[in-house]
Design an enzyme around this catalytic site. Structure first.
Site, short mmCIF file in Angstrom:
data_model
loop_
_atom_site.label_atom_id
_atom_site.label_comp_id
_atom_site.label_asym_id
_atom_site.label_seq_id
_atom_site.Cartn_x
_atom_site.Cartn_y
_atom_site.Cartn_z
N TYR A 1 53.43 -17.98 37.58
CA TYR A 1 53.87 -18.18 38.96
C TYR A 1 52.98 -19.20 39.67
O TYR A 1 52.68 -19.08 40.85
CB TYR A 1 53.86 -16.84 39.72
N LYS B 1 49.25 -12.33 25.31
CA LYS B 1 50.07 -12.76 24.17
C LYS B 1 49.27 -13.86 23.47
O LYS B 1 49.75 -14.99 23.26
CB LYS B 1 51.43 -13.26 24.70
N ASP C 1 54.17 -8.24 36.27
CA ASP C 1 55.42 -8.04 37.01
C ASP C 1 56.39 -7.22 36.16
O ASP C 1 56.96 -6.21 36.61
CB ASP C 1 56.01 -9.43 37.33
N ASP D 1 54.11 -7.37 24.16
CA ASP D 1 55.35 -6.74 23.67
C ASP D 1 55.05 -5.34 23.11
O ASP D 1 55.76 -4.37 23.40
CB ASP D 1 56.07 -7.62 22.63
N ASP E 1 57.64 -2.85 36.29
CA ASP E 1 58.98 -2.25 36.41
C ASP E 1 59.23 -1.26 35.27
O ASP E 1 59.89 -0.23 35.46
CB ASP E 1 60.08 -3.32 36.46
#
Ligand code: NAI
Ligand code: MG
Length: 335
Positions: A124, A169, A224, A200, A228
């Site tokens: 971002y 990652k 982010d 992941d 969720d």
């Protein structure tokens, strides 16, 4: 104490009055500065947030935020990204603990972890190029940004949570091996126990074994997404609060968005916003008030006074009013 009040768009405008009613029940000496910011303002005036809004916010002690709509329009710049960057709110702190009496989707009932998401850079960064046949986004990971988010994670680890999981990652992204190495160095220097996980694998393990985790520190986009996932584990987006903090400013908001699918119906769950007020009280050092608020939330859920997302038939304001009433009774007992 001066607080900027930004309801925003959609259900932000519904959960904010609910949260403010609860805040008012404490009778604190707070000056509230209401500000119109967001997509609604952009449609009305062509600007979602003005420089004047920014300077008013900078003069406040903190911001209480509802939610805003970000339309998929290339000319629209995310307001939250601007706020997080200009106020340098580099740490997005998102606690996940199941609330008593909330039915959870998985068979996992006992977990208590916090996601510490880097909030000002990464994917971002805002450095983007859109061409006819190709688009670029530059992922920026700095030493300063990684160091300070890792330090925040260590503070949380020292303050009760014990272990840090550094999520990245690094097997594919050079920027993430850099992030991992900086975080590892900070954890070692602070004498905090840590491990690392690929993002992941983390998403998978979070669902299977959430009880394993204490503090999860990660970059902006991964934080982010993982939050969720965590919100689903914890019973839904309508329950999960967050604090965006920097060294000078702070902004408190539910992690959900403006939920256009239910906006205008008066049925949004206000608990995420109300628990964001609780995080604000903790940030102010009002731990006792925060505890009272937490107990009142548990009690209102135990009584079944909940919105449709939790299987109830109560409205946003019904929940807020019931909660404020319970809280006033608790406060009378305390004082
Ligand atoms: P969303 O979080 O607004 O909604 C996702 C789903 O969760 C919807 O089905 C919604 O009805 C439900 N939900 C969310 N909050 C709820 C609540 N308090 N009570 C009951 N149900 C709730 O995410 P979505 O739909 O992807 O995004 C909608 C808009 O919000 C977009 O414009 C997006 O850019 C924006 N957004 C803004 C955020 C912010 O202001 N911090 C964060 C996330 C999205
Ligand atoms: Mg999000």
């Amino acid at each position: 104490m001066k607080i900027a009040i930004v309801p925003g768009d959609g259900i932000g405008r519904e959960v904010m009055p609910a949260a403010l009613a609860v805040l008012d029940a404490f009778g604190l000496d707070i000056e509230k500065i209401p500000l119109e910011i967001g997509y609604g303002k952009w449609k009305r005036t062509g600007s979602a947030i003005t420089d004047e809004d920014m300077s008013i916010i900078k003069e406040c002690d903190c911001v209480l935020f509802g939610a805003i709509t970000t339309p998929p329009d290339p000319n629209y710049k995310s307001v939250l990204m601007r706020l997080r960057k200009e106020l340098d709110l580099y740490a997005n702190i998102r606690p996940f603990v199941p609330l008593a009496n909330v039915k959870l989707p998985c068979n996992k009932k006992v977990f208590d972890f916090v996601i510490v998401r880097e909030n000002t850079e990464g994917m971002y960064s805002g450095i983007e190029e859109l061409h006819e046949d190709v688009a670029y986004t530059t992922r920026v990971i700095t030493r300063k940004g990684s160091q300070r988010i890792a330090e925040r994670a260590c503070i949380l680890a020292k303050g009760g949570k014990k272990h840090i999981t550094i999520v990245h990652k690094a097997n594919v992204l050079k920027s993430d091996s850099f992030f991992r190495d900086v975080c590892t160095g900070v954890a070692k220097r602070n004498g905090i126990s840590f491990n690392e996980m690929l993002v992941d694998a983390m998403a998978y393990d979070l669902i299977l074994r959430p009880e394993k985790y204490d503090v999860i520190v990660t970059t902006n986009l991964f934080g982010d997404i993982l939050s969720d996932v965590a919100a689903a584990l914890a019973g839904g987006l309508g329950l999960c609060p967050s604090a965006n903090v920097g060294d000078r400013h702070a902004l408190f908001e539910p992690i959900h968005g403006s939920a256009p699918d239910i906006a205008g119906k008066g049925i949004a769950n206000p608990i995420a916003s109300i628990l964001s007020v609780r995080m604000m009280l903790q940030w102010m050092g009002r731990e006792k008030d925060a505890q009272v608020l937490g107990r009142a939330v548990d009690s209102v859920i135990a009584k079944g006074i909940v919105t449709p997302d939790l299987g109830g038939s109560y409205s946003t304001m019904d929940v807020s009013e019931a909660l404020s009433k319970i809280m006033s009774e608790y406060l009378d007992q305390v004082h």
